[in-house]
Scaffold this motif. Structure first.
Motif, PDB file in Angstrom:
ATOM      1  N   VAL A 121       0.862  -1.178   0.000  1.00 18.51           N
ATOM      2  CA  VAL A 121       0.000   0.000   0.000  1.00 18.51           C
ATOM      3  C   VAL A 121       0.897   1.226   0.000  1.00 18.51           C
ATOM      4  O   VAL A 121       1.982   1.228   0.602  1.00 18.51           O
ATOM      5  CB  VAL A 121      -0.917  -0.014   1.243  1.00 18.51           C
ATOM      6  CG1 VAL A 121      -1.452   1.367   1.580  1.00 18.51           C
ATOM      7  CG2 VAL A 121      -2.059  -0.999   1.040  1.00 18.51           C
ATOM      8  N   LEU A 122       0.446   2.273  -0.688  1.00 16.23           N
ATOM      9  CA  LEU A 122       1.161   3.542  -0.757  1.00 16.23           C
ATOM     10  C   LEU A 122       0.299   4.620  -0.118  1.00 16.23           C
ATOM     11  O   LEU A 122      -0.870   4.774  -0.484  1.00 16.23           O
ATOM     12  CB  LEU A 122       1.447   3.897  -2.212  1.00 16.23           C
ATOM     13  CG  LEU A 122       2.214   5.188  -2.492  1.00 16.23           C
ATOM     14  CD1 LEU A 122       3.650   5.076  -1.981  1.00 16.23           C
ATOM     15  CD2 LEU A 122       2.215   5.488  -3.995  1.00 16.23           C
ATOM     16  N   ALA A 123       0.859   5.336   0.859  1.00 15.38           N
ATOM     17  CA  ALA A 123       0.121   6.400   1.540  1.00 15.38           C
ATOM     18  C   ALA A 123       0.893   7.709   1.416  1.00 15.38           C
ATOM     19  O   ALA A 123       2.125   7.731   1.567  1.00 15.38           O
ATOM     20  CB  ALA A 123      -0.092   6.058   3.018  1.00 15.38           C
ATOM     21  N   LEU A 124       0.191   8.791   1.146  1.00 17.25           N
ATOM     22  CA  LEU A 124       0.782  10.130   1.086  1.00 17.25           C
ATOM     23  C   LEU A 124       0.582  10.804   2.431  1.00 17.25           C
ATOM     24  O   LEU A 124      -0.529  10.796   2.989  1.00 17.25           O
ATOM     25  CB  LEU A 124       0.102  10.948  -0.021  1.00 17.25           C
ATOM     26  CG  LEU A 124       0.533  12.403  -0.185  1.00 17.25           C
ATOM     27  CD1 LEU A 124       2.004  12.501  -0.572  1.00 17.25           C
ATOM     28  CD2 LEU A 124      -0.343  13.099  -1.234  1.00 17.25           C
ATOM     29  N   VAL A 125       1.661  11.394   2.966  1.00 17.11           N
ATOM     30  CA  VAL A 125       1.603  12.023   4.282  1.00 17.11           C
ATOM     31  C   VAL A 125       2.100  13.464   4.200  1.00 17.11           C
ATOM     32  O   VAL A 125       2.678  13.887   3.196  1.00 17.11           O
ATOM     33  CB  VAL A 125       2.426  11.230   5.317  1.00 17.11           C
ATOM     34  CG1 VAL A 125       1.844   9.832   5.494  1.00 17.11           C
ATOM     35  CG2 VAL A 125       3.895  11.138   4.899  1.00 17.11           C
ATOM     36  N   ALA A 126       1.862  14.198   5.284  1.00 24.53           N
ATOM     37  CA  ALA A 126       2.170  15.630   5.278  1.00 24.53           C
ATOM     38  C   ALA A 126       3.662  15.904   5.449  1.00 24.53           C
ATOM     39  O   ALA A 126       4.208  16.825   4.837  1.00 24.53           O
ATOM     40  CB  ALA A 126       1.372  16.334   6.377  1.00 24.53           C
ATOM     41  N   ASP A 127       4.323  15.107   6.303  1.00 19.02           N
ATOM     42  CA  ASP A 127       5.738  15.357   6.608  1.00 19.02           C
ATOM     43  C   ASP A 127       6.298  14.144   7.342  1.00 19.02           C
ATOM     44  O   ASP A 127       5.607  13.125   7.511  1.00 19.02           O
ATOM     45  CB  ASP A 127       5.903  16.638   7.456  1.00 19.02           C
ATOM     46  CG  ASP A 127       5.013  16.664   8.697  1.00 19.02           C
ATOM     47  OD1 ASP A 127       4.769  15.576   9.279  1.00 19.02           O
ATOM     48  OD2 ASP A 127       4.548  17.750   9.083  1.00 19.02           O
ATOM     49  N   GLY A 128       7.544  14.268   7.791  1.00 18.56           N
ATOM     50  CA  GLY A 128       8.204  13.149   8.446  1.00 18.56           C
ATOM     51  C   GLY A 128       7.532  12.714   9.727  1.00 18.56           C
ATOM     52  O   GLY A 128       7.415  11.509  10.015  1.00 18.56           O
ATOM     53  N   GLU A 129       7.087  13.670  10.532  1.00 22.09           N
ATOM     54  CA  GLU A 129       6.411  13.326  11.791  1.00 22.09           C
ATOM     55  C   GLU A 129       5.099  12.586  11.513  1.00 22.09           C
ATOM     56  O   GLU A 129       4.775  11.591  12.169  1.00 22.09           O
ATOM     57  CB  GLU A 129       6.137  14.601  12.599  1.00 22.09           C
ATOM     58  CG  GLU A 129       5.484  14.331  13.937  1.00 22.09           C
ATOM     59  CD  GLU A 129       5.213  15.607  14.723  1.00 22.09           C
ATOM     60  OE1 GLU A 129       4.490  15.522  15.727  1.00 22.09           O
ATOM     61  OE2 GLU A 129       5.713  16.679  14.313  1.00 22.09           O
ATOM     62  N   HIS A 130       4.361  13.081  10.526  1.00 18.65           N
ATOM     63  CA  HIS A 130       3.125  12.403  10.138  1.00 18.65           C
ATOM     64  C   HIS A 130       3.433  11.008   9.596  1.00 18.65           C
ATOM     65  O   HIS A 130       2.678  10.062   9.849  1.00 18.65           O
ATOM     66  CB  HIS A 130       2.391  13.241   9.084  1.00 18.65           C
ATOM     67  CG  HIS A 130       1.010  12.775   8.779  1.00 18.65           C
ATOM     68  ND1 HIS A 130       0.371  13.077   7.596  1.00 18.65           N
ATOM     69  CD2 HIS A 130       0.138  11.996   9.479  1.00 18.65           C
ATOM     70  CE1 HIS A 130      -0.831  12.527   7.592  1.00 18.65           C
ATOM     71  NE2 HIS A 130      -0.999  11.865   8.719  1.00 18.65           N
ATOM     72  N   ALA A 131       4.532  10.873   8.874  1.00 20.08           N
ATOM     73  CA  ALA A 131       4.929   9.560   8.364  1.00 20.08           C
ATOM     74  C   ALA A 131       5.126   8.573   9.502  1.00 20.08           C
ATOM     75  O   ALA A 131       4.730   7.404   9.401  1.00 20.08           O
ATOM     76  CB  ALA A 131       6.214   9.679   7.538  1.00 20.08           C
ATOM     77  N   ASP A 132       5.730   9.022  10.595  1.00 15.25           N
ATOM     78  CA  ASP A 132       5.934   8.138  11.748  1.00 15.25           C
ATOM     79  C   ASP A 132       4.600   7.664  12.311  1.00 15.25           C
ATOM     80  O   ASP A 132       4.439   6.487  12.666  1.00 15.25           O
ATOM     81  CB  ASP A 132       6.730   8.855  12.839  1.00 15.25           C
ATOM     82  CG  ASP A 132       8.172   9.123  12.432  1.00 15.25           C
ATOM     83  OD1 ASP A 132       8.653   8.460  11.487  1.00 15.25           O
ATOM     84  OD2 ASP A 132       8.805   9.993  13.058  1.00 15.25           O
ATOM     85  N   ARG A 133       3.627   8.555  12.401  1.00 16.88           N
ATOM     86  CA  ARG A 133       2.318   8.195  12.943  1.00 16.88           C
ATOM     87  C   ARG A 133       1.590   7.227  12.012  1.00 16.88           C
ATOM     88  O   ARG A 133       0.993   6.240  12.458  1.00 16.88           O
ATOM     89  CB  ARG A 133       1.464   9.446  13.176  1.00 16.88           C
ATOM     90  CG  ARG A 133       1.915  10.294  14.352  1.00 16.88           C
ATOM     91  CD  ARG A 133       0.847  11.292  14.764  1.00 16.88           C
ATOM     92  NE  ARG A 133       0.707  12.379  13.802  1.00 16.88           N
ATOM     93  CZ  ARG A 133      -0.357  12.584  13.044  1.00 16.88           C
ATOM     94  NH1 ARG A 133      -1.393  11.759  13.088  1.00 16.88           N
ATOM     95  NH2 ARG A 133      -0.405  13.617  12.206  1.00 16.88           N
ATOM     96  N   VAL A 134       1.631   7.516  10.729  1.00 15.76           N
ATOM     97  CA  VAL A 134       0.957   6.636   9.762  1.00 15.76           C
ATOM     98  C   VAL A 134       1.646   5.274   9.731  1.00 15.76           C
ATOM     99  O   VAL A 134       0.981   4.231   9.692  1.00 15.76           O
ATOM    100  CB  VAL A 134       0.930   7.290   8.373  1.00 15.76           C
ATOM    101  CG1 VAL A 134       0.454   6.295   7.314  1.00 15.76           C
ATOM    102  CG2 VAL A 134       0.025   8.519   8.390  1.00 15.76           C
ATOM    103  N   SER A 135       2.964   5.259   9.781  1.00 11.81           N
ATOM    104  CA  SER A 135       3.700   3.986   9.787  1.00 11.81           C
ATOM    105  C   SER A 135       3.313   3.147  11.001  1.00 11.81           C
ATOM    106  O   SER A 135       3.103   1.929  10.881  1.00 11.81           O
ATOM    107  CB  SER A 135       5.209   4.242   9.797  1.00 11.81           C
ATOM    108  OG  SER A 135       5.618   4.869   8.602  1.00 11.81           O
ATOM    109  N   ALA A 136       3.222   3.786  12.158  1.00 14.12           N
ATOM    110  CA  ALA A 136       2.834   3.052  13.370  1.00 14.12           C
ATOM    111  C   ALA A 136       1.427   2.483  13.229  1.00 14.12           C
ATOM    112  O   ALA A 136       1.160   1.340  13.626  1.00 14.12           O
ATOM    113  CB  ALA A 136       2.921   3.982  14.580  1.00 14.12           C
ATOM    114  N   ALA A 137       0.513   3.270  12.661  1.00 15.72           N
ATOM    115  CA  ALA A 137      -0.857   2.800  12.467  1.00 15.72           C
ATOM    116  C   ALA A 137      -0.898   1.623  11.496  1.00 15.72           C
ATOM    117  O   ALA A 137      -1.650   0.655  11.690  1.00 15.72           O
ATOM    118  CB  ALA A 137      -1.733   3.937  11.950  1.00 15.72           C
TER     119      ALA A 137
END
Length: 329
Positions: A295-311
């Motif tokens: 799956v490919l997800a677009l995120v706002a920035d690096g911090e958001h990437a960490d949250r989405v990755s954890a989810a």
């Protein structure tokens, strides 16, 4: 692609000093256009710059013999199993191209690009190995001869490769494919993505065949979906050029719904897409052949990437990677 900065006009000769050659490449995903590209509509390929392959090639004597060192096979090149035949081809085809078939080499491949996940593993390894073999002779392959060598390896791996993977694994920006035309897409801003692995191998061949069977039975309905995916690809290209992450995310969401209509998603993929959206991803979709893979997800920035990755990991992803294209901080 990175390698030694060498003279691209140099050719090997009996008196040329040899050296250890190195080169690297990276993974790729399909941003918009998987499956639909088979029917002639455009596709956008996204380089995954932070998931890399490095090849190191050392010239050795005939007595030492050519060897491959990788996670799949370590041993003599001439007894390598079928699974690494594309890698063997990368070595032999490049040596032949350079007129140096008699040269023996020790090839080491270090790859973080997973196999059977739609991330271009075989093309990425071929791109790194072919360039590293050339680098042994102080030679930098020009883009087209490099592409043709990678395609030769991809034909061994996949039969009739489209060229999407071969282009994507050496690109620094997204690549546009339409009607045989290949164009880099300039970016209006930086974009950060999270790639998540379902842990289930993709089934591209089966998924493509199923869509073809459905098209044969009901061409009008499949053509409608294909045309809609093509329109999304064009819209996505504009959002990349404009630097509009919100609009790009919306096109990704819409693309996933259309791919679901083609029945190439799966419960695992849908679960990760839902998890990314619940973590406020700007957009999320399956990428590649489907019925497994990533799956490919677009995120706002690096911090958001960490949250989405954890989810995503909490929802069952076996691995996640974060990559940024465009200007980096």
């Amino acid at each position: 692609m990175t390698h030694h900065d060498t003279d691209s006009t140099a050719t090997p000769s009996a008196g040329s000093p040899l050296r250890t050659g190195t080169a690297s490449s990276h993974g790729k995903t399909i941003l918009i256009g998987e499956h639909a590209v088979v029917y002639g509509v455009p596709a956008l390929v996204l380089p995954v710059l932070d998931v890399r392959v490095t090849a190191t090639v050392t010239p050795v004597t005939p007595e030492d013999g050519s060897r491959l060192e990788s996670t799949v096979h370590t041993g003599p090149l001439d007894t390598a199993p079928a699974a690494v035949l594309p890698t063997v081809t990368a070595v032999t085809a490049t040596l032949r191209h350079l007129g140096a078939e008699e040269q023996h080499v020790h090839v080491r491949v270090d790859s973080a690009v997973p196999t059977a996940r739609g991330m271009g593993s075989s093309a990425a390894v071929a791109a790194a190995v072919t360039a590293a073999v050339a680098d042994v002779f102080g030679r930098t392959l020009d883009p087209e001869e490099h592409h043709e060598l990678v395609q030769e390896c991809e034909r061994v791996a996949h039969g009739r490769p489209s060229g999407l993977d071969a282009r994507g694994v050496v690109a620094e920006v997204p690549v546009w494919f339409e009607g045989g035309v290949v164009e880099p897409v300039p970016l209006g801003a930086a974009f950060t993505f999270v790639v998540a692995d379902t842990g289930v191998p993709g089934h591209t061949r089966a998924a493509v065949a199923a869509v073809r069977e459905r098209h044969d039975a009901d061409p009008a309905s499949v053509d409608t979906v294909v045309a809609a995916i093509g329109a999304l690809a064009r819209r996505a290209r504009g959002t990349l050029e404009d630097g509009d992450a919100q609009a790009l995310g919306a096109t990704m969401d819409a693309a996933h719904e259309l791919l679901t209509e083609l029945d190439v998603s799966s419960a695992d993929l849908d679960r990760l897409v839902d998890a990314a959206r619940r973590a406020d991803a700007l957009g999320a979709k399956l990428t590649g052949g489907g019925r497994g893979g990533c799956v490919l997800a677009l995120v706002a920035d690096g911090e958001h990437a960490d949250r989405v990755s954890a989810a995503l990991r909490a929802a069952g992803a076996t691995e996640t990677w974060t990559t940024t294209i465009g200007a980096r901080a």
